[in-house]
Design an enzyme around this catalytic site. Structure first.
Site, PDB file in Angstrom:
ATOM      1  N   ASN A  23       0.802  -1.224   0.000  1.00 16.32           N
ATOM      2  CA  ASN A  23       0.000   0.000   0.000  1.00 16.32           C
ATOM      3  C   ASN A  23       0.837   1.276   0.000  1.00 16.32           C
ATOM      4  O   ASN A  23       0.297   2.374  -0.094  1.00 16.32           O
ATOM      5  CB  ASN A  23      -0.980   0.001   1.181  1.00 16.32           C
ATOM      6  CG  ASN A  23      -2.090  -1.023   0.984  1.00 16.32           C
ATOM      7  OD1 ASN A  23      -2.293  -1.515  -0.123  1.00 16.32           O
ATOM      8  ND2 ASN A  23      -2.797  -1.355   2.050  1.00 16.32           N
ATOM      9  N   ARG A  91      -7.798  -1.612  -8.648  1.00 13.98           N
ATOM     10  CA  ARG A  91      -8.361  -0.275  -8.511  1.00 13.98           C
ATOM     11  C   ARG A  91      -7.317   0.810  -8.275  1.00 13.98           C
ATOM     12  O   ARG A  91      -7.588   1.984  -8.473  1.00 13.98           O
ATOM     13  CB  ARG A  91      -9.418  -0.257  -7.421  1.00 13.98           C
ATOM     14  CG  ARG A  91      -9.027  -0.906  -6.133  1.00 13.98           C
ATOM     15  CD  ARG A  91     -10.133  -0.770  -5.136  1.00 13.98           C
ATOM     16  NE  ARG A  91     -10.680   0.566  -5.239  1.00 13.98           N
ATOM     17  CZ  ARG A  91     -11.846   0.848  -5.797  1.00 13.98           C
ATOM     18  NH1 ARG A  91     -12.609  -0.076  -6.268  1.00 13.98           N
ATOM     19  NH2 ARG A  91     -12.261   2.090  -5.872  1.00 13.98           N
ATOM     20  N   CYS A 115     -10.707  -5.677  -5.297  1.00 12.68           N
ATOM     21  CA  CYS A 115     -11.438  -6.492  -4.306  1.00 12.68           C
ATOM     22  C   CYS A 115     -12.937  -6.158  -4.324  1.00 12.68           C
ATOM     23  O   CYS A 115     -13.319  -5.034  -4.591  1.00 12.68           O
ATOM     24  CB  CYS A 115     -10.965  -6.184  -2.877  1.00 12.68           C
ATOM     25  SG  CYS A 115      -9.410  -6.891  -2.385  1.00 12.68           S
ATOM     26  N   PRO A 121     -15.939   4.575  -4.118  1.00  7.83           N
ATOM     27  CA  PRO A 121     -16.100   5.436  -5.285  1.00  7.83           C
ATOM     28  C   PRO A 121     -14.847   6.260  -5.557  1.00  7.83           C
ATOM     29  O   PRO A 121     -14.066   6.539  -4.653  1.00  7.83           O
ATOM     30  CB  PRO A 121     -17.270   6.342  -4.895  1.00  7.83           C
ATOM     31  CG  PRO A 121     -17.301   6.331  -3.414  1.00  7.83           C
ATOM     32  CD  PRO A 121     -16.693   5.044  -2.958  1.00  7.83           C
ATOM     33  N   LEU A 124     -14.030  11.144  -4.755  1.00  7.32           N
ATOM     34  CA  LEU A 124     -13.157  12.036  -3.984  1.00  7.32           C
ATOM     35  C   LEU A 124     -11.893  12.381  -4.767  1.00  7.32           C
ATOM     36  O   LEU A 124     -11.360  13.486  -4.653  1.00  7.32           O
ATOM     37  CB  LEU A 124     -12.795  11.393  -2.645  1.00  7.32           C
ATOM     38  CG  LEU A 124     -13.965  11.203  -1.672  1.00  7.32           C
ATOM     39  CD1 LEU A 124     -13.586  10.254  -0.540  1.00  7.32           C
ATOM     40  CD2 LEU A 124     -14.426  12.531  -1.099  1.00  7.32           C
ATOM     41  N   LYS A 160     -14.556  13.114   3.391  1.00  4.11           N
ATOM     42  CA  LYS A 160     -14.282  12.076   4.374  1.00  4.11           C
ATOM     43  C   LYS A 160     -12.840  11.638   4.212  1.00  4.11           C
ATOM     44  O   LYS A 160     -12.215  11.879   3.180  1.00  4.11           O
ATOM     45  CB  LYS A 160     -15.270  10.920   4.257  1.00  4.11           C
ATOM     46  CG  LYS A 160     -15.282  10.157   2.959  1.00  4.11           C
ATOM     47  CD  LYS A 160     -16.228   8.963   3.126  1.00  4.11           C
ATOM     48  CE  LYS A 160     -15.841   7.811   2.239  1.00  4.11           C
ATOM     49  NZ  LYS A 160     -16.733   7.442   1.210  1.00  4.11           N
ATOM     50  N   VAL A 161     -12.318  11.015   5.242  1.00  2.23           N
ATOM     51  CA  VAL A 161     -10.913  10.616   5.216  1.00  2.23           C
ATOM     52  C   VAL A 161     -10.742   9.504   4.183  1.00  2.23           C
ATOM     53  O   VAL A 161     -11.389   8.467   4.268  1.00  2.23           O
ATOM     54  CB  VAL A 161     -10.461  10.111   6.606  1.00  2.23           C
ATOM     55  CG1 VAL A 161      -9.013   9.662   6.557  1.00  2.23           C
ATOM     56  CG2 VAL A 161     -10.634  11.205   7.642  1.00  2.23           C
ATOM     57  N   SER A 162      -9.889   9.737   3.202  1.00  5.74           N
ATOM     58  CA  SER A 162      -9.668   8.745   2.155  1.00  5.74           C
ATOM     59  C   SER A 162      -8.185   8.673   1.830  1.00  5.74           C
ATOM     60  O   SER A 162      -7.578   9.669   1.434  1.00  5.74           O
ATOM     61  CB  SER A 162     -10.458   9.119   0.901  1.00  5.74           C
ATOM     62  OG  SER A 162      -9.914   8.490  -0.240  1.00  5.74           O
ATOM     63  N   VAL A 163      -7.611   7.481   2.020  1.00 10.75           N
ATOM     64  CA  VAL A 163      -6.193   7.291   1.697  1.00 10.75           C
ATOM     65  C   VAL A 163      -5.979   7.519   0.203  1.00 10.75           C
ATOM     66  O   VAL A 163      -5.099   8.266  -0.215  1.00 10.75           O
ATOM     67  CB  VAL A 163      -5.723   5.871   2.084  1.00 10.75           C
ATOM     68  CG1 VAL A 163      -4.311   5.607   1.585  1.00 10.75           C
ATOM     69  CG2 VAL A 163      -5.770   5.695   3.597  1.00 10.75           C
TER      70      VAL A 163
END
Length: 419
Positions: A23, A91, A115, A121, A124, A160-163
């Site tokens: 990651n 993705r 996965c 989505p 963001l 929102k928190v998104s890596v």
């Protein structure tokens, strides 16, 4: 399709060397598209998703080589479209979009696959790039981004928190004109690693690891050498392997400071844990773990990618433990499989209530996503009899040589080649 046949029960003990973090390696490989000079990336794990990424980069005109390190030369990139054939399996491909539009003024990426856990989505990513001045169109299953001249720095507050989206915005902003501030940014160690990599190439990023990241745009990025941080989820998985089998494990080439929440829960479960700068040892002294309550949340709280492993731990622990999943819906697909092995559990919306049993029995089970499938393999290691785990291509996407590493800890596991 390949399967694993696992013969149990066994106690898992010994040493394991942790691989580089998938990651972190993935966003770093995509971010290398921003560099006008060659880049050497060390400690990149050998995984399906990494191979796919390297293929994708070379289709864009990047020179990609692997011999120990991965070498990337993106100076001759001349194709700005990531095709469906490659993107559909992974993705992370969306991460090509930000670097392409930031450096070349245009980029297209097919809408991604990966996965089957819940809705992830790309909205963001898109709104973030739009705020930096990119024009985005969705046509024929492709996200198409373009900009006249350079992107412009912006003050971005994440919904929102998104890596994933934090990586996209941060990467693109490195070459934008002016300063970008990302508020409510993801704080994961892999974000910090990606930022440190970009800084090695000449970017000016500060605040990574906090919820406010500042990027001062520069005109170009050069080359450099960077070492990917160790995989905290792989580390956690092997620590759980020892914890559920009463064993003792030494994880080398890892970073304890990225695992605070996981180590705290393992200690609560009764494990004896010691750490050094780049190692962690866990000793159960032959005991069964005690059940623990776990709630997943964005870093630095308990990681969703360790949820399935702790579900398994609770299912063989003394007592009852409750696991609450707040990040992804649909992430308890391993539980019905574990119930077929004799586990006692009830799922109530985003919670699973685990009643520990003394032993599991081998069964035929099916992997559904990356972390869930690792838990089924670990369950097979401690179950009585034979367990066959089907669809393990999920595991190959995220764990480097898992059967070799488990075998070194004393597991009786073999890969059965599919047709």
């Amino acid at each position: 399709m390949d399967k694993f046949r696992v013969q149990g029960p066994g106690r898992l003990s010994g040493e394991v060397t942790i691989s580089g973090a998938k990651n972190a390696a993935l966003p770093i490989l995509f971010a290398a598209l921003l560099a006008e000079e060659p880049v050497e990336i060390q400690n990149v794990p050998k995984l399906k998703d990494i191979d796919t990424t390297m293929k994708l980069l070379s289709q864009l005109g990047t020179k990609v080589e692997r011999n120990g390190s991965v070498w990337i030369d993106a100076s001759q990139v001349n194709i700005f479209c990531a095709p469906y054939e490659l993107v559909k399996t992974m993705r992370a491909s969306i991460w090509a979009l930000g670097p392409l539009v930031a450096r070349f003024g245009q980029g297209q990426v097919s809408l991604p696959g990966g996965c089957a856990i819940g809705a992830r989505p790309v909205d963001l990513h898109i709104t973030g790039l739009e705020q930096l001045g990119a024009e985005i169109k969705l046509e024929e299953g492709y996200v198409k981004a373009s900009v006249q001249g350079r992107l412009k720095g912006a003050h971005i507050v994440m919904d929102k928190v998104s890596v994933g989206a934090t990586v996209t915005i941060m990467s693109a902003a490195t070459l934008a004109e002016g300063t970008t501030v990302i508020e409510n940014a993801a704080r994961e160690p892999e974000i910090v690693d990606t930022a440190n990599f970009l800084n090695t190439l000449g970017a000016k990023i500060t605040g990574q690891g906090t919820d406010k990241i500042t990027i001062e745009g520069v005109e170009r990025l050069g080359g450099g050498v960077y070492r990917v941080l160790p995989d905290r989820i792989e580390t956690g998985t092997f620590l759980v392997a020892a914890a559920i089998s009463g064993g003792k494990v030494m994880c080398r080439n890892t970073r304890p400071d990225t695992l605070d929440a996981v180590l705290a829960k393992l200690r609560e479960a009764g494990a004896d844990i010691e750490t050094g700068e780049d190692w962690i040892s866990l000793d159960m002294h032959g005991k069964r773990p005690k059940a623990v309550n776990v709630r997943t949340a964005p870093h630095p709280a308990f990681p969703t990618d360790m949820q399935a492993q702790f579900t398994l731990l609770n299912l063989v622990a003394e007592g009852t433990g409750v696991i609450t999943e707040t990040i992804f819906e649909n992430r308890f697909m391993h539980v019905p499989e574990l119930i077929r092995m004799g586990a006692h559990a009830e799922i109530e919306s985003n919670t699973v209530i685990c009643h520990g049993v003394e032993k599991l029995s081998g069964a035929q089970v099916m992997a559904t996503d990356l972390r869930a499938s690792a838990s089924l393999v670990l369950a097979g290691c401690i179950a009585e009899g034979t367990t066959v785990v089907d669809r393990i291509y999920h595991i190959d996407r995220g764990y480097e040589g898992i059967e070799d590493k488990l075998r070194a800890l004393g597991a009786n596991i073999e890969r059965i080649k599919g047709e």
